[in-house]
Enzyme design. Structure first.
Site, PDB file in Angstrom:
ATOM      1  N   CYS A 440       0.824  -1.227   0.000  1.00  0.00           N
ATOM      2  CA  CYS A 440       0.000   0.000   0.000  1.00  0.00           C
ATOM      3  C   CYS A 440       0.848   1.263   0.000  1.00  0.00           C
ATOM      4  CB  CYS A 440      -0.974   0.013   1.176  1.00  0.00           C
ATOM      5  SG  CYS A 440      -1.845  -1.533   1.413  1.00  0.00           S
ATOM      6  N   HIS A 441       1.917   1.268  -0.801  1.00  0.00           N
ATOM      7  CA  HIS A 441       2.809   2.426  -0.876  1.00  0.00           C
ATOM      8  C   HIS A 441       3.007   2.893  -2.322  1.00  0.00           C
ATOM      9  CE1 HIS A 441       4.817   0.496   2.915  1.00  0.00           C
ATOM     10  NE2 HIS A 441       3.710   1.162   3.228  1.00  0.00           N
ATOM     11  N   PRO A 442       1.956   3.065  -3.123  1.00  0.00           N
ATOM     12  CA  PRO A 442       2.164   3.488  -4.508  1.00  0.00           C
ATOM     13  C   PRO A 442       2.735   4.905  -4.580  1.00  0.00           C
ATOM     14  CG  PRO A 442      -0.158   3.631  -3.944  1.00  0.00           C
ATOM     15  CD  PRO A 442       0.518   2.951  -2.791  1.00  0.00           C
TER      16      PRO A 442
END
Length: 502
Positions: A440-442
């Site tokens: 969840c780190h785009p």
């Protein structure tokens, strides 16, 4: 909402947007309008740290998924926050800067003034760090520190890491150390502290701040090459807002690029395929999408694992996959619940997550049409670069040594997934490629730099246009070697300063 024209319109009320709204309105002479597509009222579970895994599928999340991934043959859920606080309201509350070496490549496209040392004052400005470690902030809005009462299974994992020869770090969140340690968390008094809690809530009573929620930005408005406002929808009605000064887009690595594309700013091929007229050609918009994928080892324990009290992932390690790596490129995080896996359900146990911190895989993001409510086409192309797979295999080997240490022997553990039938490098690589999720780190879809593939310049101004900046995780040229939220806060703090100087 005030009838007075705002000086600055901020589009997106997530981590970066909350920072900008709060910092800019410290000047009573600056009027700010903050637009957020989600709600001001989020589910009660947002405040309860152990409940975060349920939030991505709640009204506080967008519910995005990628296209089918080449590595796994399946789509991947890509959680992002929707509502005031954005992803800081649904994430796992890890607050870590990333190792300083992870910022060394930010100048590769010509970005100036964005080294770790350049960012340090802004990191410090965000935080009141309870650790007392050198180089940490002492007066910022966010109160950050390690878990007050770490789970016993996670402390055993930390002991196992040290037993197997790894460094016991003092401040793994500060950006200067490698090794294993409790990580700083955005938890205060047993409750989550989001960007909305720390930054926005204290500013809401200021007469020069207007906040509109449920406001989906349709497109940016231009007069010539100058961005003058935003068209947005609320409850089925279309509105326009004009700015006397600037528009700052803070909709995140997904939302910011999509808004530019819907406004005719982007790659000619992408825009024409979506039926959108090309207003300003910027081929880098939506390119350079990358993220941290995470593979998991799941363990069953005979001894009861204590009920989680914090964020589940209270202790992590930052290490190098090979001795000649120019900085830490693997994270190992210990998680006090057994995550779902492909082998068998586990009722009592824990998980060890392994993620390549400096992934080489790159993907893309694009709109399907000008419809602001249509889901985007998201393709991070996870694990298409073979070095990312090798980094995870290295991390799995390290994690297994820790799991079989004396420190964990008393827990009576057994590896369920992938299980000890997977022992050679190829079987571990297959496990990583097939069974992974997004961390969840785009980042990266509005790349910062000064060359032709860059979307924003070194002052976060959209190249070739006036009155428009982007200030969020989308501008990161490459992902930091840790969880990204702390870096987003720092980017936003600097952006507020740049806007004030303009």
């Amino acid at each position: 909402m005030s009838s007075q024209r705002p000086d600055v319109i901020v589009v997106g009320g997530g981590s970066a947007g909350c920072v900008l709204a709060a910092r800019l309105t410290e000047d009573a002479g600056t009027r700010v309008l903050l637009l957020e597509a989600g709600s001001a009222t989020l589910p009660d579970a947002v405040a309860h740290p152990p409940a975060w895994p349920s939030l991505a599928s709640s009204t506080a999340g967008w519910g995005d998924t990628t296209v089918v991934q080449q590595a796994s043959g399946a789509p991947v859920a890509l959680p992002r926050g929707k509502g005031l606080g954005g992803s800081s309201a649904i994430n796992a509350m890890v607050f870590a800067r990333g190792h300083r070496t992870g910022y060394d490549s930010w100048s590769a496209h010509g970005a100036k003034g964005w080294t770790y040392d350049d960012l340090l004052p802004y990191f410090q400005r965000t935080e009141t760090a309870t650790s007392g470690a050198p180089g940490r902030g002492t007066t910022g809005p966010l109160t950050v520190g390690p878990a007050e009462d770490p789970n016993a299974i996670l402390l055993a994992c930390l002991e196992g890491a040290v037993e197997t020869g790894h460094r016991r770090a003092f401040d793994i969140s500060g950006g200067l150390e490698e090794g294993f340690a409790p990580v700083d968390l955005n938890i205060v008094g047993g409750r989550r502290q989001s960007a909305a809690d720390a930054y926005l809530a204290p500013a809401l009573d200021r007469p020069n701040l207007d906040v509109v929620t449920g406001a989906t930005a349709h497109r940016l408005l231009f007069e010539g090459t100058r961005c003058v406002g935003v068209e947005y929808g609320v409850d089925g009605r279309t509105h326009t807002a004009k700015a006397a000064g600037e528009v700052v887009v803070t909709a995140g690595a997904i939302g910011s690029a999509l808004l530019l594309q819907r406004s005719g700013v982007g790659s000619e091929d992408d825009l024409r395929q979506a039926g959108v007229d090309v207003f300003h050609r910027l081929p880098g918009v939506g390119r350079n999408l990358h993220d941290h994928p995470r593979a998991n080892l799941v363990y069953q324990a005979q001894r009861p694992v204590p009920t989680p009290r914090n964020n589940h992932g209270e202790i992590l390690g930052l290490l190098r996959s090979t001795p000649d790596a120019d900085g830490p490129d693997v994270q190992i995080i210990f998680i006090d619940i057994p995550l779902p896996n492909a082998v068998a359900p586990v009722q009592n146990g824990f998980t060890v997550g392994i993620s390549p911190m400096r992934p080489a895989s790159r993907g893309s993001l694009r709109i399907k049409s000008a419809d602001p409510y249509a889901p985007p086409v998201i393709d991070p192309r996870y694990f298409t670069a073979e070095e990312d797979v090798r980094a995870v295999v290295s991390g799995i080997t390290t994690a297994r040594r820790i799991a079989w240490s004396d420190a964990l022997a008393a827990w009576g553990i057994e590896e369920v997934s992938p299980g000890l039938a997977a022992v050679d490098e190829e079987s571990l690589a297959q496990h990583a490629r097939r069974y992974f999720g997004s961390y969840c780190h785009p980042v990266g879809t509005c790349l910062m730099g000064e060359d032709e593939v860059s979307v924003v310049d070194s002052e976060l101004r959209v190249r070739g246009l006036d009155g428009l900046r982007v200030a969020d995780g989308s501008v990161m040229p490459s992902i930091p070697s840790n969880n990204t939220n702390a870096t987003v806060y720092a980017i936003a703090e600097r952006a507020a300063e740049l806007v004030r100087r303009a």
